[in-house]
Design a protein around this motif. Structure first.
Motif, PDB file in Angstrom:
ATOM      1  N   MET A  30       0.849  -1.183   0.000  1.00 38.15           N
ATOM      2  CA  MET A  30       0.000   0.000   0.000  1.00 38.15           C
ATOM      3  C   MET A  30       0.890   1.240   0.000  1.00 38.15           C
ATOM      4  SD  MET A  30      -2.965   1.667   0.264  1.00 38.15           S
ATOM      5  CE  MET A  30      -3.754   0.167  -0.168  1.00 38.15           C
ATOM      6  N   THR A  31       0.591   2.141  -0.911  1.00 38.52           N
ATOM      7  CA  THR A  31       1.353   3.385  -0.954  1.00 38.52           C
ATOM      8  C   THR A  31       0.875   4.328   0.157  1.00 38.52           C
ATOM      9  OG1 THR A  31      -0.200   4.344  -2.520  1.00 38.52           O
ATOM     10  CG2 THR A  31       1.732   3.262  -3.455  1.00 38.52           C
ATOM     11  N   ALA A  32       1.704   5.277   0.479  1.00 43.40           N
ATOM     12  CA  ALA A  32       1.371   6.243   1.531  1.00 43.40           C
ATOM     13  C   ALA A  32       0.172   7.082   1.112  1.00 43.40           C
ATOM     14  CB  ALA A  32       2.567   7.148   1.794  1.00 43.40           C
TER      15      ALA A  32
ATOM     16  N   GLY B   8       8.808   5.895   9.945  1.00 39.58           N
ATOM     17  CA  GLY B   8       9.394   5.474   8.665  1.00 39.58           C
ATOM     18  C   GLY B   8       8.544   5.980   7.511  1.00 39.58           C
ATOM     19  N   ASN B   9       8.483   5.180   6.454  1.00 41.31           N
ATOM     20  CA  ASN B   9       7.673   5.532   5.286  1.00 41.31           C
ATOM     21  C   ASN B   9       6.434   4.661   5.187  1.00 41.31           C
ATOM     22  OD1 ASN B   9       9.459   7.492   4.291  1.00 41.31           O
ATOM     23  ND2 ASN B   9      10.778   5.897   3.447  1.00 41.31           N
ATOM     24  N   TYR B  10       6.064   4.009   6.294  1.00 41.53           N
ATOM     25  CA  TYR B  10       5.007   3.006   6.209  1.00 41.53           C
ATOM     26  C   TYR B  10       3.868   3.197   7.201  1.00 41.53           C
ATOM     27  CZ  TYR B  10       7.023   0.941  10.399  1.00 41.53           C
ATOM     28  OH  TYR B  10       7.483   0.739  11.684  1.00 41.53           O
TER      29      TYR B  10
ATOM     30  N   TRP C 119      -0.035   2.071   6.751  1.00 36.11           N
ATOM     31  CA  TRP C 119      -0.901   2.501   5.646  1.00 36.11           C
ATOM     32  C   TRP C 119      -1.928   1.406   5.356  1.00 36.11           C
ATOM     33  CZ3 TRP C 119       0.447   6.771   6.949  1.00 36.11           C
ATOM     34  CH2 TRP C 119       1.674   7.370   6.758  1.00 36.11           C
ATOM     35  N   ASN C 120      -1.490   0.146   5.360  1.00 35.69           N
ATOM     36  CA  ASN C 120      -2.425  -0.958   5.103  1.00 35.69           C
ATOM     37  C   ASN C 120      -3.545  -0.987   6.135  1.00 35.69           C
ATOM     38  OD1 ASN C 120      -1.276  -1.954   2.784  1.00 35.69           O
ATOM     39  ND2 ASN C 120      -0.039  -3.492   3.819  1.00 35.69           N
TER      40      ASN C 120
END
Length: 117
Positions: free
Chosen positions: A1-3, A68-70, A87-88
Motif C-alpha cells: 500500500m502506498t502512503a 518510517g515511510n510506512y 498505511w495498510n
C-alpha cells in the motif's frame, strides 16, 4: 500500500481524514481509531487477548507522527500512543469502518460496557 497523499485532523480533533491516491477520502473517528488501535495493549498477542476499550466517546487526537515511510503513531488525549497505524491498516479501517464500528458497539453491549466514562 502506498502512503496516503493526505492525513488531516479535524479542528475538533475528533476525526482523521485519510486520502490515498486514487481513492475517495476515508473519515475515521478518533474513537474508532483509539478502540481499534493496533497496539499490543488493545490487540493483545492473540485474538483471545484482544481488549474491548470502553469510555472513549470523547477521545481526541493530540498528534500524529510519521513512523518510517510506512505508518504513523497517533497520540490520543488519554495519552495512549503505542499503536503504529500502517498505511495498510488505515486503508483496511477505511474500508471496514462500518462493520468494525458495529462489531465494537455489539461487544460493548455484550460486556455491559459504555462508550462514556
Amino acid at each position: 500500500m502506498t502512503a496516503p497523499k493526505e492525513l488531516r485532523v479535524s479542528k475538533d480533533r475528533k476525526l482523521l481524514t485519510v486520502t490515498f491516491p486514487g481513492h475517495q477520502p476515508f473519515e475515521l473517528p478518533a474513537e474508532l481509531l483509539r478502540v481499534a488501535s493496533p497496539s499490543a495493549e488493545v490487540q493483545g498477542h492473540s485474538p483471545e487477548q484482544r481488549v474491548t476499550v470502553p469510555g472513549k466517546r470523547n477521545v481526541a487526537i493530540l498528534k500524529i507522527e510519521p513512523v518510517g515511510n510506512y505508518a504513523v503513531r497517533i497520540t490520543f488525549d488519554d495519552f495512549h500512543d503505542t499503536g503504529i497505524f500502517t498505511w495498510n491498516y488505515l486503508h483496511t479501517l477505511g474500508h471496514e469502518k462500518d462493520e468494525r464500528w458495529n462489531a465494537y458497539l455489539a461487544e460493548l453491549q455484550e460486556k455491559g460496557l459504555s462508550r462514556d466514562r
